[in-house]
Design a protein around this motif. Sequence first.
Motif, PDB file in Angstrom:
ATOM      1  N   PRO A  21       0.796  -1.232   0.000  1.00  0.00           N
ATOM      2  CA  PRO A  21       0.000   0.000   0.000  1.00  0.00           C
ATOM      3  C   PRO A  21       0.831   1.287   0.000  1.00  0.00           C
ATOM      4  O   PRO A  21       0.483   2.244  -0.678  1.00  0.00           O
ATOM      5  CB  PRO A  21      -0.857  -0.091   1.256  1.00  0.00           C
ATOM      6  N   GLU A  22       1.912   1.335   0.751  1.00  0.00           N
ATOM      7  CA  GLU A  22       2.698   2.575   0.821  1.00  0.00           C
ATOM      8  C   GLU A  22       3.383   2.918  -0.507  1.00  0.00           C
ATOM      9  O   GLU A  22       3.723   4.058  -0.758  1.00  0.00           O
ATOM     10  CB  GLU A  22       3.727   2.543   1.960  1.00  0.00           C
ATOM     11  N   ARG A  23       3.536   1.935  -1.385  1.00  0.00           N
ATOM     12  CA  ARG A  23       4.126   2.171  -2.717  1.00  0.00           C
ATOM     13  C   ARG A  23       3.080   2.087  -3.828  1.00  0.00           C
ATOM     14  O   ARG A  23       3.398   2.354  -4.982  1.00  0.00           O
ATOM     15  CB  ARG A  23       5.236   1.152  -2.984  1.00  0.00           C
ATOM     16  N   GLU A  24       1.846   1.697  -3.463  1.00  0.00           N
ATOM     17  CA  GLU A  24       0.760   1.493  -4.430  1.00  0.00           C
ATOM     18  C   GLU A  24       1.207   0.608  -5.582  1.00  0.00           C
ATOM     19  O   GLU A  24       1.044   0.930  -6.750  1.00  0.00           O
ATOM     20  CB  GLU A  24       0.237   2.833  -4.955  1.00  0.00           C
ATOM     21  N   VAL A  25       1.771  -0.563  -5.234  1.00  0.00           N
ATOM     22  CA  VAL A  25       2.321  -1.472  -6.242  1.00  0.00           C
ATOM     23  C   VAL A  25       2.105  -2.918  -5.821  1.00  0.00           C
ATOM     24  O   VAL A  25       2.014  -3.216  -4.634  1.00  0.00           O
ATOM     25  CB  VAL A  25       3.828  -1.177  -6.480  1.00  0.00           C
ATOM     26  N   GLU A  26       2.002  -3.782  -6.796  1.00  0.00           N
ATOM     27  CA  GLU A  26       1.960  -5.223  -6.556  1.00  0.00           C
ATOM     28  C   GLU A  26       2.787  -5.889  -7.644  1.00  0.00           C
ATOM     29  O   GLU A  26       2.672  -5.557  -8.819  1.00  0.00           O
ATOM     30  CB  GLU A  26       0.529  -5.751  -6.596  1.00  0.00           C
ATOM     31  N   PHE A  27       3.657  -6.809  -7.248  1.00  0.00           N
ATOM     32  CA  PHE A  27       4.524  -7.494  -8.196  1.00  0.00           C
ATOM     33  C   PHE A  27       3.971  -8.875  -8.514  1.00  0.00           C
ATOM     34  O   PHE A  27       3.427  -9.547  -7.645  1.00  0.00           O
ATOM     35  CB  PHE A  27       5.948  -7.604  -7.636  1.00  0.00           C
ATOM     36  N   PHE A  28       4.109  -9.290  -9.770  1.00  0.00           N
ATOM     37  CA  PHE A  28       3.605 -10.573 -10.233  1.00  0.00           C
ATOM     38  C   PHE A  28       4.703 -11.359 -10.936  1.00  0.00           C
ATOM     39  O   PHE A  28       5.701 -10.795 -11.373  1.00  0.00           O
ATOM     40  CB  PHE A  28       2.452 -10.366 -11.236  1.00  0.00           C
ATOM     41  N   CYS A  29       4.479 -12.663 -11.066  1.00  0.00           N
ATOM     42  CA  CYS A  29       5.370 -13.544 -11.822  1.00  0.00           C
ATOM     43  C   CYS A  29       4.555 -14.201 -12.922  1.00  0.00           C
ATOM     44  O   CYS A  29       3.399 -14.549 -12.719  1.00  0.00           O
ATOM     45  CB  CYS A  29       5.952 -14.633 -10.922  1.00  0.00           C
ATOM     46  N   GLY A  30       5.174 -14.374 -14.077  1.00  0.00           N
ATOM     47  CA  GLY A  30       4.490 -15.027 -15.188  1.00  0.00           C
ATOM     48  C   GLY A  30       3.562 -14.067 -15.906  1.00  0.00           C
ATOM     49  O   GLY A  30       3.766 -12.861 -15.898  1.00  0.00           O
ATOM     50  N   GLY A  31       2.553 -14.600 -16.540  1.00  0.00           N
ATOM     51  CA  GLY A  31       1.615 -13.787 -17.308  1.00  0.00           C
ATOM     52  C   GLY A  31       1.818 -14.002 -18.794  1.00  0.00           C
ATOM     53  O   GLY A  31       2.873 -14.408 -19.242  1.00  0.00           O
ATOM     54  N   GLU A  32       0.783 -13.741 -19.550  1.00  0.00           N
ATOM     55  CA  GLU A  32       0.803 -13.916 -20.999  1.00  0.00           C
ATOM     56  C   GLU A  32       1.367 -12.658 -21.659  1.00  0.00           C
ATOM     57  O   GLU A  32       0.876 -11.557 -21.453  1.00  0.00           O
ATOM     58  CB  GLU A  32      -0.633 -14.154 -21.474  1.00  0.00           C
ATOM     59  N   ASN A  33       2.433 -12.808 -22.455  1.00  0.00           N
ATOM     60  CA  ASN A  33       3.087 -11.660 -23.084  1.00  0.00           C
ATOM     61  C   ASN A  33       2.163 -11.001 -24.102  1.00  0.00           C
ATOM     62  O   ASN A  33       1.654 -11.644 -25.000  1.00  0.00           O
ATOM     63  CB  ASN A  33       4.383 -12.102 -23.758  1.00  0.00           C
ATOM     64  N   ILE A  34       1.945  -9.700 -23.960  1.00  0.00           N
ATOM     65  CA  ILE A  34       1.135  -8.934 -24.898  1.00  0.00           C
ATOM     66  C   ILE A  34       2.035  -8.199 -25.887  1.00  0.00           C
ATOM     67  O   ILE A  34       1.757  -8.139 -27.059  1.00  0.00           O
ATOM     68  CB  ILE A  34       0.244  -7.915 -24.160  1.00  0.00           C
ATOM     69  N   GLY A  35       3.129  -7.646 -25.391  1.00  0.00           N
ATOM     70  CA  GLY A  35       4.020  -6.923 -26.287  1.00  0.00           C
ATOM     71  C   GLY A  35       5.047  -6.084 -25.574  1.00  0.00           C
ATOM     72  O   GLY A  35       5.118  -6.047 -24.348  1.00  0.00           O
ATOM     73  N   LYS A  36       5.837  -5.407 -26.371  1.00  0.00           N
ATOM     74  CA  LYS A  36       6.878  -4.509 -25.892  1.00  0.00           C
ATOM     75  C   LYS A  36       6.618  -3.158 -26.552  1.00  0.00           C
ATOM     76  O   LYS A  36       6.409  -3.081 -27.755  1.00  0.00           O
ATOM     77  CB  LYS A  36       8.241  -5.054 -26.309  1.00  0.00           C
ATOM     78  N   TYR A  37       6.606  -2.113 -25.745  1.00  0.00           N
ATOM     79  CA  TYR A  37       6.335  -0.780 -26.255  1.00  0.00           C
ATOM     80  C   TYR A  37       7.542   0.118 -26.004  1.00  0.00           C
ATOM     81  O   TYR A  37       8.201   0.012 -24.979  1.00  0.00           O
ATOM     82  CB  TYR A  37       5.100  -0.180 -25.571  1.00  0.00           C
ATOM     83  N   VAL A  38       7.799   1.013 -26.938  1.00  0.00           N
ATOM     84  CA  VAL A  38       8.842   2.011 -26.792  1.00  0.00           C
ATOM     85  C   VAL A  38       8.154   3.367 -26.850  1.00  0.00           C
ATOM     86  O   VAL A  38       7.505   3.700 -27.836  1.00  0.00           O
ATOM     87  CB  VAL A  38       9.903   1.899 -27.910  1.00  0.00           C
ATOM     88  N   LEU A  39       8.258   4.114 -25.743  1.00  0.00           N
ATOM     89  CA  LEU A  39       7.605   5.416 -25.660  1.00  0.00           C
ATOM     90  C   LEU A  39       8.643   6.521 -25.645  1.00  0.00           C
ATOM     91  O   LEU A  39       9.593   6.484 -24.864  1.00  0.00           O
ATOM     92  CB  LEU A  39       6.742   5.506 -24.400  1.00  0.00           C
ATOM     93  N   GLY A  40       8.453   7.505 -26.522  1.00  0.00           N
ATOM     94  CA  GLY A  40       9.332   8.665 -26.591  1.00  0.00           C
ATOM     95  C   GLY A  40       8.732   9.844 -25.847  1.00  0.00           C
ATOM     96  O   GLY A  40       7.681   9.744 -25.218  1.00  0.00           O
ATOM     97  N   SER A  41       9.380  10.989 -25.971  1.00  0.00           N
ATOM     98  CA  SER A  41       8.985  12.168 -25.200  1.00  0.00           C
ATOM     99  C   SER A  41       7.615  12.731 -25.583  1.00  0.00           C
ATOM    100  O   SER A  41       6.994  13.422 -24.800  1.00  0.00           O
ATOM    101  CB  SER A  41      10.039  13.265 -25.342  1.00  0.00           C
TER     102      SER A  41
END
Length: 75
Positions: A21-41
């Motif tokens: 809660p203090e970081r508002e995050v949850e870590f996971f293992c595995g999962g179905e790959n959707i893709g890789k994104y490259v975001l610029g400015s």
Amino acid sequence: GVEEIDVLNIKNATTGEGYIPEREVEFFCGGENIGKYVLGSDEYGIFYPTDLHKPGLMRDGKSEPVRKILVKVKI
């Protein structure tokens, strides 16, 4: 800067440490790959609760400083 983000579907993923809660995050293992994104400015990404995303990945073996804004919308 440029940021590379891996995105996976939560389907078949298992939770790691659980929600932090203090970081508002949850870590996971595995999962179905959707893709890789490259975001610029001049680009943005929208991720839904079923999209597990791994931001901050090096692009072409190089790390760049990235300035970003994160907005969470309750759905």
